[in-house]
Design an enzyme around this catalytic site. Structure first.
Site, PDB file in Angstrom:
ATOM      1  N   GLN A  47      -1.793  -4.402   2.618  1.00 25.56           N
ATOM      2  CA  GLN A  47      -1.808  -3.716   1.325  1.00 25.56           C
ATOM      3  C   GLN A  47      -1.516  -4.705   0.201  1.00 25.56           C
ATOM      4  OE1 GLN A  47       0.105  -2.062   3.847  1.00 25.56           O
ATOM      5  NE2 GLN A  47      -1.361  -0.417   4.197  1.00 25.56           N
ATOM      6  N   CYS A  74       4.081   3.676   0.354  1.00 21.37           N
ATOM      7  CA  CYS A  74       4.145   2.710   1.453  1.00 21.37           C
ATOM      8  C   CYS A  74       5.601   2.311   1.647  1.00 21.37           C
ATOM      9  CB  CYS A  74       3.288   1.479   1.159  1.00 21.37           C
ATOM     10  SG  CYS A  74       3.334   0.241   2.480  1.00 21.37           S
ATOM     11  N   GLY A  75       6.181   2.720   2.763  1.00 23.97           N
ATOM     12  CA  GLY A  75       7.596   2.494   2.987  1.00 23.97           C
ATOM     13  C   GLY A  75       7.972   1.039   3.146  1.00 23.97           C
ATOM     14  N   ASN A  76       7.210   0.279   3.954  1.00 22.87           N
ATOM     15  CA  ASN A  76       7.529  -1.132   4.140  1.00 22.87           C
ATOM     16  C   ASN A  76       7.377  -1.910   2.836  1.00 22.87           C
ATOM     17  OD1 ASN A  76       8.181  -1.123   6.925  1.00 22.87           O
ATOM     18  ND2 ASN A  76       6.014  -1.113   7.460  1.00 22.87           N
ATOM     19  N   HIS A 151       0.320  12.409   6.927  1.00 22.63           N
ATOM     20  CA  HIS A 151       0.439  11.906   8.295  1.00 22.63           C
ATOM     21  C   HIS A 151       0.177  13.011   9.300  1.00 22.63           C
ATOM     22  CE1 HIS A 151       2.229   7.852   7.627  1.00 22.63           C
ATOM     23  NE2 HIS A 151       2.557   8.411   6.468  1.00 22.63           N
ATOM     24  N   GLU A 199      -3.261   3.179  10.163  1.00 21.71           N
ATOM     25  CA  GLU A 199      -3.046   3.481   8.749  1.00 21.71           C
ATOM     26  C   GLU A 199      -4.353   3.788   8.034  1.00 21.71           C
ATOM     27  OE1 GLU A 199      -0.262   1.783   6.026  1.00 21.71           O
ATOM     28  OE2 GLU A 199       0.439   0.391   7.568  1.00 21.71           O
ATOM     29  N   ARG A 200      -4.322   4.841   7.271  1.00 21.67           N
ATOM     30  CA  ARG A 200      -5.451   5.221   6.429  1.00 21.67           C
ATOM     31  C   ARG A 200      -5.830   4.059   5.511  1.00 21.67           C
ATOM     32  NH1 ARG A 200      -4.350   9.523   1.617  1.00 21.67           N
ATOM     33  NH2 ARG A 200      -2.728   7.971   1.350  1.00 21.67           N
ATOM     34  N   CYS A 208       4.576   0.658  10.118  1.00 14.67           N
ATOM     35  CA  CYS A 208       4.268   1.551   8.999  1.00 14.67           C
ATOM     36  C   CYS A 208       5.532   2.320   8.661  1.00 14.67           C
ATOM     37  CB  CYS A 208       3.139   2.508   9.373  1.00 14.67           C
ATOM     38  SG  CYS A 208       2.749   3.724   8.092  1.00 14.67           S
ATOM     39  N   GLY A 209       6.087   2.067   7.490  1.00 13.90           N
ATOM     40  CA  GLY A 209       7.339   2.706   7.102  1.00 13.90           C
ATOM     41  C   GLY A 209       7.214   4.203   6.919  1.00 13.90           C
ATOM     42  N   GLY A 211       4.944   6.037   8.252  1.00 18.54           N
ATOM     43  CA  GLY A 211       4.658   6.581   9.572  1.00 18.54           C
ATOM     44  C   GLY A 211       5.927   6.788  10.373  1.00 18.54           C
TER      45      GLY A 211
END
Length: 268
Positions: A47, A74-76, A151, A199-200, A208-209, A211
């Site tokens: 990303q 996006c968590g990460n 999700h 991931e989309r 994936c955070g 996720g």
């Protein structure tokens, strides 16, 4: 020419190109985002993140997947942005306002409240989001959760045995998900959740955070796990705390790889 600085960072192998546009704007299109994210001819990332000024937070974060699509959360990347800024802060995203706290080498992020109503995912029509009446080969009855982005979570006996590279893109683009969906394949292990994520807009990633957040929420809601719970992905472990009616708190590492310079006009 439009030239400037960027930072390469990652959260458990989920990697980002982060551009701070608060002083000097960097015009962005889906074509330019794809070119920057390209691992052969660009800088390379899952990303691309733009940081902008915000009227209601310390910073605004815009998120572009490797395919050029702009997404909500996006968590990460959020953990990486907090680490880059270097202090506790609030972050405006298209998925909502979130906050991050530095805790030594880790970052804790308040990801807000999960949403479960079919129209909030969103789904194409009304259905039970706790056990969707749909299936793709042996994957069936996923739970749908929105944690700033959509999700679908499938619980299976062993997540390692599912061909997510085959089924992930099929499920992601199914018409039941009008804004597409992130696909999570999880199994409940002794003391943790094992997880693989398609991931989309980015494909198979090491971590994936969001996720991890969505899967932990689904497992806790189904009575398969208790809060707090560790979620182990191929890139490492994220800790998730959630109780019904409360925000999700995600804790995990964020790493700065290098700082570079680029001429953005070279990317279209």
């Amino acid at each position: 020419m439009t030239a400037g600085e960027f930072h390469k960072m990652h959260g458990l192998g989920n990697d980002f190109v982060i551009i701070d546009c608060r002083a000097v704007a960097v015009p962005m299109t889906d074509r330019r985002a794809r070119a920057i994210a390209d691992r052969k001819t660009g800088i390379g990332c899952d990303q691309m993140i733009l940081l902008e000024k915000s009227d209601n937070a310390d910073v605004r974060m815009r998120i572009y997947n490797a395919d050029g699509s702009e997404v909500e959360s996006c968590g990460n990347a959020t953990r990486c942005v907090v680490a880059l800024i270097g202090h506790d802060c609030t972050i405006e995203t298209a998925g909502g306002l979130i906050s991050g706290i530095l805790e030594g080498n880790a970052v804790s992020v308040n990801m807000g409240l999960p949403r479960f109503e079919w129209q909030d995912i969103p789904l194409a029509f009304a259905m039970d989001t706790a056990a969707m009446p749909v299936a793709w080969e042996d994957l069936e009855s996923p739970m749908a959760v929105n944690v700033g982005n959509p999700h679908a979570i499938f619980f299976v006996p062993d997540a390692d045995l599912v061909d997510i590279a085959k089924l992930g893109p099929v499920i992601e683009a199914d018409s039941v998900f009008p804004q597409k969906v992130n696909v999570n394949i999880a199994s409940i292990e002794e003391g943790y959740i094992k997880l693989h994520v398609w991931e989309r807009g980015a494909g198979l990633t090491r971590a994936c955070g969001t996720g991890a957040c969505a899967t932990a929420v689904a497992a806790i809601r189904k009575g398969l796990a208790r809060s707090p719970v560790d979620v182990r992905l191929p890139g490492g472990t994220i800790n998730i705390t959630w109780n019904d009616g409360e925000p999700i708190v995600m804790k995990g590492p964020a790493a700065h790889v290098f700082t570079g310079q680029a001429n953005w006009d070279d990317f279209g």
